[in-house]
Scaffold this motif. Sequence first.
Motif, mmCIF file in Angstrom:
data_model
loop_
_atom_site.group_PDB
_atom_site.id
_atom_site.type_symbol
_atom_site.label_atom_id
_atom_site.label_comp_id
_atom_site.label_asym_id
_atom_site.label_seq_id
_atom_site.Cartn_x
_atom_site.Cartn_y
_atom_site.Cartn_z
ATOM 1 N N LYS A 79 0.861 -1.150 -0.044
ATOM 2 C CA LYS A 79 0.123 0.010 0.096
ATOM 3 C C LYS A 79 0.905 1.028 0.094
ATOM 4 C CE LYS A 79 -3.805 -2.255 2.535
ATOM 5 N NZ LYS A 79 -4.732 -2.133 3.606
ATOM 6 N N ILE A 80 0.779 2.038 -0.888
ATOM 7 C CA ILE A 80 1.436 3.418 -0.961
ATOM 8 C C ILE A 80 0.806 4.377 -0.230
ATOM 9 C CG2 ILE A 80 2.250 5.169 -2.448
ATOM 10 C CD1 ILE A 80 1.925 2.954 -4.988
ATOM 11 N N LYS A 81 1.578 4.658 0.949
ATOM 12 C CA LYS A 81 1.018 5.842 1.706
ATOM 13 C C LYS A 81 1.225 6.957 1.268
ATOM 14 C CE LYS A 81 1.686 3.021 5.978
ATOM 15 N NZ LYS A 81 2.326 2.923 7.187
ATOM 16 N N CYS A 82 0.386 7.986 1.292
ATOM 17 C CA CYS A 82 0.344 9.204 0.825
ATOM 18 C C CYS A 82 1.058 10.297 1.766
ATOM 19 C CB CYS A 82 -1.164 9.615 0.305
ATOM 20 S SG CYS A 82 -1.208 11.140 -0.370
ATOM 21 N N LYS A 83 1.692 10.977 1.514
ATOM 22 C CA LYS A 83 2.585 11.754 2.302
ATOM 23 C C LYS A 83 2.355 13.285 1.913
ATOM 24 C CE LYS A 83 6.136 8.767 3.591
ATOM 25 N NZ LYS A 83 7.418 8.305 3.418
ATOM 26 N N LYS A 113 3.031 16.254 3.394
ATOM 27 C CA LYS A 113 4.343 16.910 3.551
ATOM 28 C C LYS A 113 5.384 16.977 2.570
ATOM 29 C CE LYS A 113 4.227 15.376 8.585
ATOM 30 N NZ LYS A 113 5.033 14.702 9.587
ATOM 31 N N ASP A 114 5.457 15.799 1.812
ATOM 32 C CA ASP A 114 6.381 15.875 0.789
ATOM 33 C C ASP A 114 5.926 16.179 -0.515
ATOM 34 O OD1 ASP A 114 8.122 14.850 2.529
ATOM 35 O OD2 ASP A 114 7.730 12.829 2.122
ATOM 36 N N ARG A 115 4.381 16.701 -0.690
ATOM 37 C CA ARG A 115 3.929 16.878 -1.924
ATOM 38 C C ARG A 115 4.317 18.309 -2.390
ATOM 39 N NH1 ARG A 115 -1.280 20.164 -2.011
ATOM 40 N NH2 ARG A 115 -1.512 20.903 0.023
ATOM 41 N N GLY A 116 4.458 18.345 -3.922
ATOM 42 C CA GLY A 116 4.828 19.533 -4.451
ATOM 43 C C GLY A 116 3.933 20.493 -4.559
ATOM 44 N N VAL A 117 4.353 21.854 -4.796
ATOM 45 C CA VAL A 117 3.518 23.149 -4.705
ATOM 46 C C VAL A 117 2.391 22.595 -5.751
ATOM 47 C CG1 VAL A 117 4.155 24.981 -6.473
ATOM 48 C CG2 VAL A 117 4.437 25.278 -4.017
ATOM 49 N N ASP A 118 2.351 21.971 -6.934
ATOM 50 C CA ASP A 118 1.342 21.882 -7.831
ATOM 51 C C ASP A 118 0.380 20.747 -7.710
ATOM 52 O OD1 ASP A 118 3.535 20.405 -8.481
ATOM 53 O OD2 ASP A 118 3.315 20.551 -10.568
ATOM 54 N N GLN A 119 0.626 19.955 -6.525
ATOM 55 C CA GLN A 119 -0.099 18.550 -6.366
ATOM 56 C C GLN A 119 -1.226 18.862 -5.539
ATOM 57 O OE1 GLN A 119 3.054 16.213 -5.194
ATOM 58 N NE2 GLN A 119 3.759 15.667 -7.163
ATOM 59 N N LEU A 120 -2.007 18.044 -5.626
ATOM 60 C CA LEU A 120 -3.291 18.241 -4.762
ATOM 61 C C LEU A 120 -2.818 17.287 -3.610
ATOM 62 C CD1 LEU A 120 -6.125 17.711 -7.161
ATOM 63 C CD2 LEU A 120 -5.416 19.807 -6.222
ATOM 64 N N PRO A 121 -3.588 17.626 -2.561
ATOM 65 C CA PRO A 121 -3.517 16.674 -1.219
ATOM 66 C C PRO A 121 -3.783 15.548 -1.663
ATOM 67 C CG PRO A 121 -5.151 18.583 -0.843
ATOM 68 C CD PRO A 121 -4.608 18.568 -2.047
ATOM 69 N N CYS A 122 -3.211 14.290 -0.771
ATOM 70 C CA CYS A 122 -4.046 13.063 -0.891
ATOM 71 C C CYS A 122 -5.390 12.739 -0.769
ATOM 72 C CB CYS A 122 -3.166 12.154 0.133
ATOM 73 S SG CYS A 122 -1.259 12.200 -0.432
ATOM 74 N N LYS A 123 -5.982 13.462 0.389
ATOM 75 C CA LYS A 123 -7.307 13.133 0.690
ATOM 76 C C LYS A 123 -7.968 14.601 0.808
ATOM 77 C CE LYS A 123 -10.219 11.188 4.279
ATOM 78 N NZ LYS A 123 -10.082 10.559 5.579
ATOM 79 N N LEU A 124 -8.804 14.746 -0.132
ATOM 80 C CA LEU A 124 -9.709 15.916 -0.051
ATOM 81 C C LEU A 124 -11.165 15.844 0.897
ATOM 82 C CD1 LEU A 124 -10.126 16.150 -3.986
ATOM 83 C CD2 LEU A 124 -8.636 17.491 -2.381
ATOM 84 N N ILE A 125 -11.048 16.905 1.823
ATOM 85 C CA ILE A 125 -11.927 17.034 2.854
ATOM 86 C C ILE A 125 -13.572 17.253 2.161
ATOM 87 C CG2 ILE A 125 -12.767 18.026 4.884
ATOM 88 C CD1 ILE A 125 -9.631 18.847 5.015
#
Length: 119
Positions: free
Chosen positions: A21-25, A27-39
């Motif tokens: 399972k690839i864990k989403c981080k 903290k390490d996402r780029g400035v142009d990437q969306l968060p792993c989980k959208l509220i």
Amino acid sequence: MLRIILIIIFFFPLSLMAQKKIKCKDKDRGVDQLPCKLIDRYGLDVIPDEETAIKYTDLLIEKRELLNPDKAKPYEISSIAGNKVWHIVVKSYKCRYCKIYININKNTGEILNFYRSED
């Protein structure tokens, strides 16, 4: 029959361990990437249509980038991430090739990304 049971006993656990399972981080996402989980907090979207997104964008670029919204229009607006996020591109009139990218969560109105790029 014994062969089938041995295959099940040995290869079934191996196949389960092979599925990582690839864990989403975030903290390490780029400035142009969306968060792993959208509220998704509310039953109805806070920013349901393009008109509301345009008004919200006008406020953002006026306060953050000190741009006149009337000079920066028209905006490029699209819906991304399974119709959960507004993706807005604003052409900056202060810089020749600059664009401002804004991603806004439709449900909460949260600014997910706000960055400038020279294309």
